[in-house]
Design a protein around this motif. Structure first.
Motif, PDB file in Angstrom:
ATOM      1  N   LEU A 157      53.703  52.071  43.757  1.00  0.00           N
ATOM      2  CA  LEU A 157      53.052  50.889  44.316  1.00  0.00           C
ATOM      3  C   LEU A 157      51.901  50.456  43.430  1.00  0.00           C
ATOM      4  N   VAL A 158      51.832  49.174  43.147  1.00  0.00           N
ATOM      5  CA  VAL A 158      50.678  48.569  42.480  1.00  0.00           C
ATOM      6  C   VAL A 158      50.025  47.616  43.466  1.00  0.00           C
ATOM      7  N   ILE A 159      48.747  47.846  43.740  1.00  0.00           N
ATOM      8  CA  ILE A 159      47.953  46.950  44.580  1.00  0.00           C
ATOM      9  C   ILE A 159      46.914  46.292  43.695  1.00  0.00           C
ATOM     10  N   ALA A 160      46.922  44.968  43.643  1.00  0.00           N
ATOM     11  CA  ALA A 160      46.026  44.260  42.729  1.00  0.00           C
ATOM     12  C   ALA A 160      45.254  43.163  43.447  1.00  0.00           C
ATOM     13  N   ASP A 161      43.963  43.158  43.219  1.00  0.00           N
ATOM     14  CA  ASP A 161      43.070  42.099  43.699  1.00  0.00           C
ATOM     15  C   ASP A 161      42.303  41.605  42.475  1.00  0.00           C
ATOM     16  N   PRO A 162      42.937  40.783  41.636  1.00  0.00           N
ATOM     17  CA  PRO A 162      42.350  40.409  40.350  1.00  0.00           C
ATOM     18  C   PRO A 162      41.214  39.413  40.493  1.00  0.00           C
ATOM     19  N   PRO A 163      40.431  39.217  39.437  1.00  0.00           N
ATOM     20  CA  PRO A 163      39.432  38.140  39.457  1.00  0.00           C
ATOM     21  C   PRO A 163      40.097  36.807  39.758  1.00  0.00           C
ATOM     22  N   TYR A 164      39.424  35.977  40.537  1.00  0.00           N
ATOM     23  CA  TYR A 164      40.032  34.733  41.010  1.00  0.00           C
ATOM     24  C   TYR A 164      39.767  33.529  40.107  1.00  0.00           C
ATOM     25  N   ASN A 165      38.961  33.711  39.068  1.00  0.00           N
ATOM     26  CA  ASN A 165      38.619  32.624  38.142  1.00  0.00           C
ATOM     27  C   ASN A 165      37.860  31.495  38.837  1.00  0.00           C
ATOM     28  N   ILE A 166      36.933  31.892  39.719  1.00  0.00           N
ATOM     29  CA  ILE A 166      36.157  30.898  40.464  1.00  0.00           C
ATOM     30  C   ILE A 166      34.648  31.058  40.225  1.00  0.00           C
ATOM     31  N   GLY A 167      34.284  31.824  39.206  1.00  0.00           N
ATOM     32  CA  GLY A 167      32.875  31.922  38.843  1.00  0.00           C
ATOM     33  C   GLY A 167      32.113  33.036  39.520  1.00  0.00           C
ATOM     34  N   ILE A 168      32.766  34.138  39.848  1.00  0.00           N
ATOM     35  CA  ILE A 168      32.067  35.302  40.395  1.00  0.00           C
ATOM     36  C   ILE A 168      31.481  36.119  39.257  1.00  0.00           C
ATOM     37  N   ASP A 169      30.277  36.576  39.411  1.00  0.00           N
ATOM     38  CA  ASP A 169      29.607  37.365  38.372  1.00  0.00           C
ATOM     39  C   ASP A 169      29.987  38.839  38.528  1.00  0.00           C
ATOM     40  N   TYR A 170      30.831  39.320  37.645  1.00  0.00           N
ATOM     41  CA  TYR A 170      31.236  40.725  37.669  1.00  0.00           C
ATOM     42  C   TYR A 170      30.412  41.563  36.683  1.00  0.00           C
ATOM     43  N   GLY A 171      29.271  41.021  36.280  1.00  0.00           N
ATOM     44  CA  GLY A 171      28.403  41.744  35.373  1.00  0.00           C
ATOM     45  C   GLY A 171      28.270  41.094  34.012  1.00  0.00           C
ATOM     46  N   ASN A 172      29.144  40.117  33.725  1.00  0.00           N
ATOM     47  CA  ASN A 172      29.089  39.400  32.443  1.00  0.00           C
ATOM     48  C   ASN A 172      28.688  37.936  32.618  1.00  0.00           C
ATOM     49  N   GLY A 173      28.169  37.593  33.790  1.00  0.00           N
ATOM     50  CA  GLY A 173      27.826  36.208  34.063  1.00  0.00           C
ATOM     51  C   GLY A 173      28.983  35.456  34.693  1.00  0.00           C
ATOM     52  N   ARG A 174      28.674  34.348  35.332  1.00  0.00           N
ATOM     53  CA  ARG A 174      29.696  33.579  36.045  1.00  0.00           C
ATOM     54  C   ARG A 174      30.717  32.935  35.111  1.00  0.00           C
ATOM     55  N   LYS A 175      30.310  32.601  33.876  1.00  0.00           N
ATOM     56  CA  LYS A 175      31.226  31.932  32.955  1.00  0.00           C
ATOM     57  C   LYS A 175      32.410  32.818  32.579  1.00  0.00           C
ATOM     58  N   ALA A 176      32.227  34.130  32.630  1.00  0.00           N
ATOM     59  CA  ALA A 176      33.312  35.040  32.278  1.00  0.00           C
ATOM     60  C   ALA A 176      34.461  34.950  33.269  1.00  0.00           C
ATOM     61  N   ASP A 177      34.183  34.465  34.479  1.00  0.00           N
ATOM     62  CA  ASP A 177      35.214  34.284  35.490  1.00  0.00           C
ATOM     63  C   ASP A 177      35.552  32.801  35.640  1.00  0.00           C
ATOM     64  N   ARG A 178      35.432  32.076  34.534  1.00  0.00           N
ATOM     65  CA  ARG A 178      35.753  30.652  34.515  1.00  0.00           C
ATOM     66  C   ARG A 178      36.563  30.333  33.270  1.00  0.00           C
ATOM     67  N   LEU A 179      37.699  30.949  33.109  1.00  0.00           N
ATOM     68  CA  LEU A 179      38.563  30.681  31.970  1.00  0.00           C
ATOM     69  C   LEU A 179      39.241  29.321  32.129  1.00  0.00           C
ATOM     70  N   ALA A 180      39.655  28.752  31.025  1.00  0.00           N
ATOM     71  CA  ALA A 180      40.491  27.558  31.091  1.00  0.00           C
ATOM     72  C   ALA A 180      41.768  27.904  31.840  1.00  0.00           C
ATOM     73  N   ASP A 181      42.326  26.929  32.551  1.00  0.00           N
ATOM     74  CA  ASP A 181      43.501  27.185  33.370  1.00  0.00           C
ATOM     75  C   ASP A 181      44.612  27.891  32.590  1.00  0.00           C
ATOM     76  N   GLY A 182      44.921  27.374  31.402  1.00  0.00           N
ATOM     77  CA  GLY A 182      45.995  27.949  30.613  1.00  0.00           C
ATOM     78  C   GLY A 182      45.731  29.392  30.233  1.00  0.00           C
ATOM     79  N   ASP A 183      44.483  29.707  29.891  1.00  0.00           N
ATOM     80  CA  ASP A 183      44.135  31.077  29.513  1.00  0.00           C
ATOM     81  C   ASP A 183      44.249  32.016  30.710  1.00  0.00           C
ATOM     82  N   TYR A 184      43.780  31.562  31.859  1.00  0.00           N
ATOM     83  CA  TYR A 184      43.838  32.416  33.049  1.00  0.00           C
ATOM     84  C   TYR A 184      45.283  32.656  33.472  1.00  0.00           C
ATOM     85  N   ILE A 185      46.106  31.623  33.430  1.00  0.00           N
ATOM     86  CA  ILE A 185      47.502  31.767  33.826  1.00  0.00           C
ATOM     87  C   ILE A 185      48.249  32.681  32.852  1.00  0.00           C
ATOM     88  N   ALA A 186      47.978  32.545  31.555  1.00  0.00           N
ATOM     89  CA  ALA A 186      48.616  33.415  30.559  1.00  0.00           C
ATOM     90  C   ALA A 186      48.203  34.863  30.775  1.00  0.00           C
TER      91      ALA A 186
END
Length: 259
Positions: free
Chosen positions: A37-66
């Motif tokens: 079983l793999v259970i995954a709750d990945p970053p949502y790309n909505i600007g949450i600060d996981y320790g690297n600042g909010r921009k790190a969770d704001r990828l371009a759509d294409g980059d996040y989807i890839a």
């Protein structure tokens, strides 16, 4: 102990391990077909600060989807023939996660809606109180589905007293109402911005795996999946990119079973 490229492997117990590093690279080091079983709750790309600042969770759509397609494919490779994947995601990229699972040759079984009861208040759109969760399997003919862990008393039993009711209850509906972990809750772990409730993860682990199975969480965060696995006799392997979060998860899991 240290893994490749200086990555730290935290042996929290004899049955649980948390490794610091990129989940795609770490999946590639696992034997194919080794996880139930793999259970995954990945970053949502909505600007949450996981320790690297909010921009790190704001990828371009294409980059996040890839990136989503890459980690889902890497995770699918390590699933056993009767294995399953459970992905919790935000609404913004829900369709992309489902398509990524399909592209990885996984077979969709359910989209479950998690109703959090206390959500996000919005001004110009409907308040957000739910998240989609996708359940897929490697082989549509062979998979674990533990009925006792995934049933609930039916209305025929509890409301109507109908003698025709199945005494074992009914399979859960595809809408789950489980309160999210708020900042004031006793369950809350300090130092990690997001945290899944034990009740949610417990239902998935007990329902879709068996004692002794290996469960993998590629975005370990506070270690909720590891805690549930230790409590219910599963093996656990967690990946966490942030060393600080990995330490928090290790301590939490170790407290559950210090052996």
């Amino acid at each position: 102990m240290r893994g490749r490229a200086g990555e730290r492997v935290l042996n929290t117990t004899k049955r649980a391990t948390v490794t610091t590093g990129d989940c795609i690279e770490l999946f590639e080091r696992m034997p194919a077909g080794s996880a139930a079983l793999v259970i995954a709750d990945p970053p949502y790309n909505i600007g949450i600060d996981y320790g690297n600042g909010r921009k790190a969770d704001r990828l371009a759509d294409g980059d996040y989807i890839a990136w989503t397609r890459a980690w889902v494919a890497a995770a699918a490779r390590v699933l056993a023939d009767d294995g399953a994947m459970w992905v919790i995601c935000g609404q913004e990229y829900a369709a992309d996660h489902q398509l990524a699972m399909r592209a990885a040759a996984l077979h969709w079984r359910n989209t479950v809606t998690w109703v959090e009861t206390f959500g996000v208040n919005c001004r110009k759109k409907f308040n957000r109180t739910s998240r989609p969760m996708f359940y897929a399997v490697k082989n549509p003919r062979r998979f674990t589905f533990n009925m006792p862990a995934l049933t609930t008393p039916s209305a025929r039993q509890t409301k109507y007293g109908d003698k025709r009711a199945n005494p074992a209850g009914k399979i859960l509906d595809d809408v789950w109402t489980i309160p999210r972990v708020c900042g004031t809750h006793r369950e809350r772990v300090d130092g990690v911005p997001t945290q899944l409730p034990l009740a949610l993860v417990r239902r998935v682990v007990l329902g879709l795996s068996r004692p002794g199975d290996l469960v993998v969480d590629p975005f370990t965060g506070s270690g909720t999946t590891g805690v549930v696995c230790i409590q219910h006799e599963r093996l656990f392997h967690g990946f966490e990119l942030r060393p600080a979060f990995a330490e928090i998860a290790r301590h939490r899991i170790t407290k559950e079973n210090p052996s």
